[in-house]
Design an enzyme around this catalytic site. Structure first.
Site, PDB file in Angstrom:
ATOM      1  N   ASP A  39      35.426  48.647  25.350  1.00  0.00           N
ATOM      2  CA  ASP A  39      35.969  49.511  26.416  1.00  0.00           C
ATOM      3  C   ASP A  39      35.019  50.672  26.664  1.00  0.00           C
ATOM      4  OD1 ASP A  39      39.133  49.729  27.630  1.00  0.00           O
ATOM      5  OD2 ASP A  39      37.745  51.370  28.047  1.00  0.00           O
ATOM      6  N   SER A  74      29.525  49.493  28.973  1.00  0.00           N
ATOM      7  CA  SER A  74      30.064  49.014  30.235  1.00  0.00           C
ATOM      8  C   SER A  74      29.779  47.518  30.351  1.00  0.00           C
ATOM      9  CB  SER A  74      29.397  49.726  31.416  1.00  0.00           C
ATOM     10  OG  SER A  74      29.787  49.061  32.608  1.00  0.00           O
ATOM     11  N   SER A 153      44.292  38.997  40.359  1.00  0.00           N
ATOM     12  CA  SER A 153      45.367  39.898  40.767  1.00  0.00           C
ATOM     13  C   SER A 153      46.064  39.357  42.009  1.00  0.00           C
ATOM     14  CB  SER A 153      44.753  41.261  41.084  1.00  0.00           C
ATOM     15  OG  SER A 153      45.574  41.985  41.959  1.00  0.00           O
ATOM     16  N   TYR A 166      39.046  45.723  45.924  1.00  0.00           N
ATOM     17  CA  TYR A 166      39.657  45.151  44.714  1.00  0.00           C
ATOM     18  C   TYR A 166      40.066  43.691  44.960  1.00  0.00           C
ATOM     19  CZ  TYR A 166      43.029  45.021  40.806  1.00  0.00           C
ATOM     20  OH  TYR A 166      43.745  44.709  39.676  1.00  0.00           O
ATOM     21  N   GLY A 167      40.659  43.432  46.144  1.00  0.00           N
ATOM     22  CA  GLY A 167      41.085  42.071  46.459  1.00  0.00           C
ATOM     23  C   GLY A 167      39.903  41.116  46.542  1.00  0.00           C
ATOM     24  N   LYS A 170      38.716  40.535  43.023  1.00  0.00           N
ATOM     25  CA  LYS A 170      39.618  39.751  42.174  1.00  0.00           C
ATOM     26  C   LYS A 170      39.637  38.277  42.559  1.00  0.00           C
ATOM     27  CE  LYS A 170      41.292  42.285  38.922  1.00  0.00           C
ATOM     28  NZ  LYS A 170      40.601  42.165  37.629  1.00  0.00           N
ATOM     29  N   ALA A 198      51.893  44.342  35.371  1.00  0.00           N
ATOM     30  CA  ALA A 198      52.192  45.146  34.184  1.00  0.00           C
ATOM     31  C   ALA A 198      52.210  46.627  34.505  1.00  0.00           C
ATOM     32  CB  ALA A 198      51.148  44.867  33.090  1.00  0.00           C
ATOM     33  N   ARG A 201      48.423  52.385  33.041  1.00  0.00           N
ATOM     34  CA  ARG A 201      47.994  53.602  33.746  1.00  0.00           C
ATOM     35  C   ARG A 201      47.519  53.279  35.163  1.00  0.00           C
ATOM     36  NH1 ARG A 201      41.931  55.255  31.647  1.00  0.00           N
ATOM     37  NH2 ARG A 201      40.967  53.409  32.520  1.00  0.00           N
TER      38      ARG A 201
HETATM   39  P1  NAI Z   1      43.771  49.867  32.425  1.00  0.00           P
HETATM   40  O1  NAI Z   1      43.131  50.875  33.274  1.00  0.00           O
HETATM   41  O2  NAI Z   1      44.697  50.334  31.361  1.00  0.00           O
HETATM   42  O3  NAI Z   1      42.702  48.921  31.738  1.00  0.00           O
HETATM   43  C1  NAI Z   1      41.422  48.674  32.217  1.00  0.00           C
HETATM   44  C2  NAI Z   1      40.454  48.975  31.112  1.00  0.00           C
HETATM   45  O4  NAI Z   1      39.145  48.588  31.503  1.00  0.00           O
HETATM   46  C3  NAI Z   1      40.416  50.485  30.795  1.00  0.00           C
HETATM   47  O5  NAI Z   1      40.686  50.689  29.425  1.00  0.00           O
HETATM   48  C4  NAI Z   1      39.001  50.887  31.192  1.00  0.00           C
HETATM   49  O6  NAI Z   1      38.448  51.920  30.388  1.00  0.00           O
HETATM   50  C5  NAI Z   1      38.249  49.585  31.047  1.00  0.00           C
HETATM   51  N1  NAI Z   1      37.016  49.548  31.838  1.00  0.00           N
HETATM   52  C6  NAI Z   1      36.853  49.935  33.134  1.00  0.00           C
HETATM   53  N2  NAI Z   1      35.583  49.764  33.520  1.00  0.00           N
HETATM   54  C7  NAI Z   1      34.918  49.258  32.454  1.00  0.00           C
HETATM   55  C8  NAI Z   1      33.585  48.849  32.238  1.00  0.00           C
HETATM   56  N3  NAI Z   1      32.668  48.946  33.210  1.00  0.00           N
HETATM   57  N4  NAI Z   1      33.256  48.374  31.019  1.00  0.00           N
HETATM   58  C9  NAI Z   1      34.170  48.268  30.041  1.00  0.00           C
HETATM   59  N5  NAI Z   1      35.457  48.644  30.176  1.00  0.00           N
HETATM   60  C10 NAI Z   1      35.827  49.131  31.373  1.00  0.00           C
HETATM   61  O7  NAI Z   1      44.556  48.888  33.414  1.00  0.00           O
HETATM   62  P2  NAI Z   1      45.262  47.465  33.147  1.00  0.00           P
HETATM   63  O8  NAI Z   1      46.408  47.420  34.061  1.00  0.00           O
HETATM   64  O9  NAI Z   1      45.467  47.225  31.709  1.00  0.00           O
HETATM   65  O10 NAI Z   1      44.174  46.448  33.736  1.00  0.00           O
HETATM   66  C11 NAI Z   1      43.578  45.399  33.017  1.00  0.00           C
HETATM   67  C12 NAI Z   1      43.087  44.359  33.984  1.00  0.00           C
HETATM   68  O11 NAI Z   1      44.206  43.739  34.644  1.00  0.00           O
HETATM   69  C13 NAI Z   1      42.195  44.888  35.092  1.00  0.00           C
HETATM   70  O12 NAI Z   1      41.170  43.954  35.368  1.00  0.00           O
HETATM   71  C14 NAI Z   1      43.138  44.996  36.277  1.00  0.00           C
HETATM   72  O13 NAI Z   1      42.444  44.947  37.495  1.00  0.00           O
HETATM   73  C15 NAI Z   1      43.996  43.774  36.036  1.00  0.00           C
HETATM   74  N6  NAI Z   1      45.271  43.779  36.715  1.00  0.00           N
HETATM   75  C16 NAI Z   1      46.279  44.615  36.323  1.00  0.00           C
HETATM   76  C17 NAI Z   1      47.502  44.562  36.958  1.00  0.00           C
HETATM   77  C18 NAI Z   1      48.640  45.375  36.524  1.00  0.00           C
HETATM   78  O14 NAI Z   1      49.773  45.177  37.066  1.00  0.00           O
HETATM   79  N7  NAI Z   1      48.471  46.328  35.577  1.00  0.00           N
HETATM   80  C19 NAI Z   1      47.745  43.651  38.097  1.00  0.00           C
HETATM   81  C20 NAI Z   1      46.648  42.773  38.384  1.00  0.00           C
HETATM   82  C21 NAI Z   1      45.456  42.868  37.716  1.00  0.00           C
END
Ligand code: NAI
Length: 301
Positions: A39, A74, A153, A166-167, A170, A198, A201
């Site tokens: 992360d 990253s 997504s 984003y779309g 994804k 889910a 944040r």
């Molecule tokens: P989140 O923001 O808690 O998790 C995303 C994580 O990715 C963060 O911890 C962030 O620090 C990390 N991150 C961002 N850029 C990075 C990089 N360049 N290198 C390494 N780490 C990086 O959000 P969430 O909801 O847990 O999202 C996880 C995945 O699920 C994402 O790909 C998001 O687009 C996808 N998603 C989430 C949905 C939801 O309802 N929460 C719906 C559809 C997709």
């Protein structure tokens, strides 16, 4: 049936410092996998960064008796990705599972969106999946075993206002999966997509608090972990959240053959009902199957 275990298996989970990725990493570790917790530790829009987020999850896994290594790179950084792969190989000598979960948001209506925000979001989601997948690919092929889960997504599949960047990013991952599933088949490398819903944040401000609770990331994780198992299918889009699981598919209607003579625009208009008729529609496993349909209909005349 026996419980699903990952003893002896090595997993990399990107973006696992919080939200969904953290839940996936904890569950894999609980079931015996050794886990690289990646992360960047930045904000939702991708700004900033610290290796603390990953380190905290590593501590959680270790406190529960599991085995994990942190990585604060990253997923778009070539040297960082190479280091992450080297960490797994140096410590444990194999990579069985990659969950490409890292993601960011930079929402704005298309008319207000800067090209730089479009490019940034595409880079993190698409290249941030491609780079770790490419780096692990030959290792998985050589092992004759691999499980890759990309994170798509509902915005990619269906659209959401203010999320054109984003779309696009994804749905690109579904395109990636659809070819990797074919190229990985011979070597038992299965590639699937998770489409989560889910409360994290990323989404907590878009939902009432009660729903955030009912949509905890832990309700998505069982689906993702199943896609990492020996019994995983390949090439599916699993939607999951709040205890609901379903498959999303791309269907093509059977369509109509209008001949190859003096085809006109009006013929397309006048046959729109037949073109759009859902009876006999199909979800193809490879592009060639669509071409076969074209040949079949052309031959039948
Ligand atoms: P989140 O923001 O808690 O998790 C995303 C994580 O990715 C963060 O911890 C962030 O620090 C990390 N991150 C961002 N850029 C990075 C990089 N360049 N290198 C390494 N780490 C990086 O959000 P969430 O909801 O847990 O999202 C996880 C995945 O699920 C994402 O790909 C998001 O687009 C996808 N998603 C989430 C949905 C939801 O309802 N929460 C719906 C559809 C997709």
């Amino acid at each position: 049936m026996a419980d699903i275990r990952f003893d002896g298996k090595v997993a990399i989970v990107t973006g696992a410092g919080g939200g969904l990725g953290r839940a996936h990493a904890l569950e894999l570790a609980k079931r015996g996998a050794k886990v690289v917790v990646n992360d960047l530790g930045g904000a939702v829009d991708g700004s900033g960064g610290s290796s603390e987020a990953a380190a905290k999850v590593v501590e959680e896994i270790k406190a529960a008796g599991g085995d994990a290594i942190g990585n604060g790179s990253s997923v778009t950084d070539d040297a960082g990705v190479a280091h992450m792969i080297a960490q797994a190989m140096d410590a444990w000598g194999r990579i069985d599972i990659l969950i490409a979960n890292a993601g960011v948001l930079r929402d704005k209506s298309f008319s207000k969106m800067e090209i730089a925000d479009f490019a940034f979001v595409l880079d993190v989601h698409l290249m941030g999946t491609v780079k770790p997948a490419k780096a692990a690919w030959e290792i998985m092929r050589t092992q004759n075993y691999g499980r890759i889960v990309v994170t798509t997504s509902s915005t990619g599949l269906y659209g959401n206002f203010g999320q054109s960047n984003y779309g696009a990013a994804k749905l690109s991952l579904v395109g990636l999966m659809s070819t990797l599933k074919l190229e990985g088949q011979k070597n038992n490398v299965h590639v699937n997509a998770i489409c989560p819903v889910a409360g994290t944040r990323m989404t907590e401000n878009l939902m009432p608090p009660e729903m955030v609770k009912r949509l905890a990331p832990e309700y998505v994780t069982p689906g993702v972990v199943f896609l990492c198992s020996d019994e995983a299918p390949t090439g599916v889009i699993l939607t999951a959240g709040g205890g609901v699981f379903a498959l999303a598919r791309i269907y093509e209607t059977e369509g109509v053959y209008l001949g190859e003579g003096a085809l006109s625009v009006e013929e397309v208009r006048d046959n729109w009902g037949k073109i759009a008729d859902p009876s006999g529609q199909n979800a193809y496993f490879a592009g060639g199957e669509q071409t076969q349909k074209f040949f079949r209909k052309m031959t039948a005349g």
